[in-house]
Structures are given as structure tokens and as C-alpha cells.
Design an enzyme around this catalytic site. Structure first.
Site, PDB file in Angstrom:
ATOM      1  N   TYR A  79      14.707  -3.534  15.225  1.00  0.00           N
ATOM      2  CA  TYR A  79      14.466  -3.328  14.421  1.00  0.00           C
ATOM      3  C   TYR A  79      15.421  -4.656  13.272  1.00  0.00           C
ATOM      4  CZ  TYR A  79      13.917  -1.022   9.301  1.00  0.00           C
ATOM      5  OH  TYR A  79      13.830  -1.802   8.364  1.00  0.00           O
ATOM      6  N   ASN A 136       0.958  -1.449   0.229  1.00  0.00           N
ATOM      7  CA  ASN A 136      -0.017   0.061   0.040  1.00  0.00           C
ATOM      8  C   ASN A 136       1.006   1.043   0.016  1.00  0.00           C
ATOM      9  OD1 ASN A 136       0.832  -1.314   2.524  1.00  0.00           O
ATOM     10  ND2 ASN A 136      -0.847   0.549   3.455  1.00  0.00           N
ATOM     11  N   GLY A 193       5.387   3.018  -0.424  1.00  0.00           N
ATOM     12  CA  GLY A 193       7.016   2.857  -0.082  1.00  0.00           C
ATOM     13  C   GLY A 193       7.381   2.118  -0.737  1.00  0.00           C
TER      14      GLY A 193
END
Length: 241
Positions: free
Chosen positions: A147, A18, A20
Site C-alpha cells: 500500500y 460509492n 468513503g
């Protein structure tokens, strides 16, 4: 992947298409004439992309999404695990929830998608699994223990899948983007953007199309003998580390 399958349009599933990078990847496959679907939580989608609402953190949701895509597009031949989140925080202040949410989405989510996608690929004795990591997974980043750990784990995942399923015509590779010109990068203060730019040998941020090109190649017939690889798309920032 046979030439006949390519001419008919391959069944491709990209998570998080949806916005990037995921959006650019999905658009690239649509432009190539493939049947493209996505598992996503909200937002608008590119033209030509079948949207299935789901959550990569939930096995039942992933299974249901794949079943719907298979019903409409046929067995999934190419899986691109792109969905991801950040919850940046310094190590001593990072909560269990901040760590677990990122790892469950970025790493375990990719596992759930790859596991479900592999079922049809094993039967077909062909398939491509492409995991979207990050230069931070290999390079490290302050305030990004969660991350970095999640993105580094994708390398071990791809290499283990390669050793397990490589003999069945299935490849598993990692694309590791650096700083890409997305809404998240654009929102950074100008001074911080300049600091980042000074560390990139190419002297610019990457474009989402740069990442999509790498994914497109790994899904192509020309990449049939590449598996367990990490392809950096970072302008030289990580130097392959």
C-alpha cells in the site's frame, strides 16, 4: 478552467465514488453544480452521480467508461483517481498476489485513468488531475509495504505529469489523507484507535469532508498555479513528509 465552463457545470470523473472519501468528493462536486460521473465496481451511489461500471485494473474497461461519460457529460475536465484497495501483510509473509493487486489497483489504476483523461485535456489545453494518496505513502506503515509503495508512487506520477503537461494548462496534484473517520477506521479495536489518535497533533480523526475540501480547492480556479504538490490532510500526523 474558464468562468463560463464553471457556470455551466464541469465534467468531473471520480473513481470509487460509492463509499468513503470518494463518495464525499463526488457529493461535493454535485453540490457545486458539476456533472459528476464515477467508474466503480458495485454499490449504491450519491444522488446526481452517473455510475459507469468498470475496473481500473483493465485498460479496455477504463477506455469504455470514459467514452460513455464523454458521450453523456462531454469531455472530462477533472479527474480524481480515488479507487484503492488494501491487502495488509507483514513483508516476509506478503504474497506476490497481495503486492501486485494493490499496486495494480492503486498505482497502475490511477495511471490508466490519468492517461485516458489526459487525451481530452490536451485537446482542450486545460484540465485537473487529482490523485488520492495517503500519509502512509510518505510516512510508511508496518504491514503495508504494498500500500505504501502504491501511494508513494502517485507523487512521482503527479510530478512527472506536471513536467510533461504543465505547459498545456493541465495541473496534477496529490491529496494525502491521514486517518479519516470511515467504516474501515471505525472497525478498528478501540485500543488501536486510541493509539492512532495519540499520534495525531490535531487529536482527532479527519472527516471525509476534510479531504473533499482539499480536492475541491485543487479543482478550483484559485489553484490554477498549483501543480506537482502534495497536500496533506492528516491533522499534522505526517508533518509534510
Amino acid at each position: 478552467m474558464s468562468d463560463e465552463a464553471n457556470s455551466a457545470g464541469r465534467s468531473v470523473l471520480v473513481t470509487g465514488a460509492n463509499r468513503g472519501i470518494g463518495r464525499a468528493i463526488a457529493e461535493r462536486f454535485v453540490a457545486a453544480g458539476d456533472k459528476v460521473a464515477t467508474v466503480y465496481r458495485s454499490g449504491d451511489l450519491p444522488d446526481g452521480v452517473l455510475g459507469v461500471t468498470g475496473d481500473v485494473r483493465d485498460t479496455a474497461s477504463v477506455d469504455a467508461a470514459f467514452s460513455e461519460v464523454e458521450d453523456k457529460h462531454g469531455p472530462v475536465e477533472i479527474v480524481v483517481a480515488n479507487a484503492g484497495v488494501t491487502r495488509d501483510q507483514l513483508l516476509m509473509r506478503m504474497s506476490d498476489e497481495e503486492f501486485e493487486t494493490v499496486v495494480d489497483t492503486n498505482l497502475a489504476g490511477a495511471f490508466r485513468v490519468a492517461r485516458r483523461g489526459s487525451k481530452g485535456m490536451i485537446r482542450a489545453r486545460a484540465g485537473r488531475i487529482i490523485l488520492i494518496s495517503s500519509v502512509v505513502g510518505l510516512y510508511g506503515g508496518p504491514g503495508q509495504v504494498n500500500y505504501s509503495a502504491s501511494k508513494a508512487g502517485l507523487v512521482g506520477m503527479a510530478r512527472s505529469i506536471t513536467r510533461e503537461l504543465g505547459g498545456r494548462g493541465i495541473t496534477a496534484n496529490v491529496v494525502a489523507p491521514g486517518f479519516i473517520d470511515t467504516a474501515m477506521t471505525q472497525a478498528l479495536p478501540e485500543k488501536q484507535q486510541q493509539t492512532y489518535l495519540e499520534t495525531i497533533p490535531a487529536g482527532r480523526f479527519g472527516a471525509v469532508e476534510d479531504v473533499a475540501s482539499a480536492v475541491e480547492f485543487l479543482a478550483s480556479p484559485g489553484a490554477a498555479y498549483i501543480s506537482g504538490a502534495v497536500i496533506p490532510v492528516d491533522g499534522g500526523l505526517g508533518m509534510g513528509h
